[in-house]
Design an enzyme around this catalytic site. Structure first.
Site, short mmCIF file in Angstrom:
data_model
loop_
_atom_site.label_atom_id
_atom_site.label_comp_id
_atom_site.label_asym_id
_atom_site.label_seq_id
_atom_site.Cartn_x
_atom_site.Cartn_y
_atom_site.Cartn_z
N ASP A 192 22.42 24.49 -2.27
CA ASP A 192 23.34 24.60 -3.41
C ASP A 192 23.12 23.42 -4.36
O ASP A 192 24.06 22.91 -4.96
CB ASP A 192 24.79 24.62 -2.91
CG ASP A 192 25.78 25.03 -4.01
OD1 ASP A 192 25.38 25.78 -4.92
OD2 ASP A 192 26.94 24.58 -3.96
N ASP A 209 27.48 16.89 -0.99
CA ASP A 209 27.91 18.23 -0.55
C ASP A 209 26.78 18.97 0.16
O ASP A 209 26.23 19.95 -0.35
CB ASP A 209 28.43 19.05 -1.73
CG ASP A 209 29.73 18.50 -2.28
OD1 ASP A 209 30.42 17.76 -1.55
OD2 ASP A 209 30.06 18.80 -3.44
#
Length: 260
Positions: A192, A209
């Site tokens: 991502d 993340d």
């Protein structure tokens, strides 16, 4: 502006009162309180929990103080998010590191938190610039805080407009090296990666993340890597000529994928 001095506007970085109320309702249940207590008092991962840094659909991140006065980040994954429930299995199923999945959603979230801790650890060992993980318990992860005084470092999407062309060139080169190290040395794909999952701090980009990061053996690793690479170069192409560097990175990564 120098990338060493980039800051986020304090008003823009604040979390609204209604978000704080929602956070308290969704995050601090008895199970989470237990893990916070364990991390604070038994594992000594932090001393004092302070303000909210960010409030997303999957997790809330808090600024905290360590026992030596250092800044740390405490990330609490939500155990009641319907959207989170739908997407979480896509990045675990098929990863050989996790051959079986818990039947209970709370246990799956605990696994997700451990997965981010593991991914951060492996990436850091490989030389990738990521927040250093400190400890994990249940759905709570403690790691290095990127920023100062409770104010987080700016995201790449926020910082880019303040950077000169030569700084953007350097940021891209460092990010390329990090992606190569992540894939070729840590044997992981972020899954991502974009201008929203990169922070600019201490004059360089930091990848954040990484819970969804998968091993190269994951059946969707190539698809996810293609998306990561496209996202990075698409963003930088607004200011720089990236075609040759994109092709060079793709060749390098292909070699690593073929050698697995």
């Amino acid at each position: 502006m120098s990338p060493h001095r980039l800051r986020v506007d304090r008003e823009k970085s604040k979390v609204k009162d209604e978000d704080v109320i929602k956070t308290v309702e969704e995050v601090f249940d008895s199970f989470t309180n237990y893990h916070i207590y364990r991390l604070k008092n038994t594992m000594k991962a932090f001393r004092e929990l302070r303000g909210t840094i960010s409030a997303g659909k999957e997790a809330r991140v808090y600024w905290a103080k360590g026992w030596k006065g250092e800044d740390v980040a405490v990330k609490i994954f939500l155990t009641s998010s319907a959207e989170f429930r739908k997407s979480i299995k896509n990045y675990i199923s098929g990863d050989p590191r996790f051959p079986s999945l818990p039947s209970k959603f709370r246990e799956l979230v605990y696994l997700w938190a451990r997965k981010e801790y593991s991914n951060l650890s492996e990436m850091a060992k490989a030389g990738v610039s990521v927040p250093q993980p400190i400890a994990v318990s249940g759905n709570v992860l403690v790691m290095r805080f990127l920023g100062e005084g409770g104010l987080r470092a700016p995201l790449l999407v926020e910082a880019a407009r303040e950077l000169e062309a030569e700084d953007l060139e350097r940021m891209l080169e460092m990010l390329i090296k990090d992606v190569e190290s992540m894939v070729c040395r840590a044997r992981l794909v972020h899954g991502d990666l974009s201008e929203y999952n990169v922070m600019i701090w201490e004059g360089r980009p930091w990848i954040i993340d990484v819970a969804q990061a998968v091993s190269l053996e994951h059946p969707k690793s190539r698809e996810l890597l293609e998306r990561d690479v496209s996202n990075v170069f698409s963003f930088f192409s607004h200011w720089l000529d990236v075609s040759e560097r994109e092709e060079s990175l793709r060749r390098s990564l292909e070699g690593c994928l073929e050698s697995r």
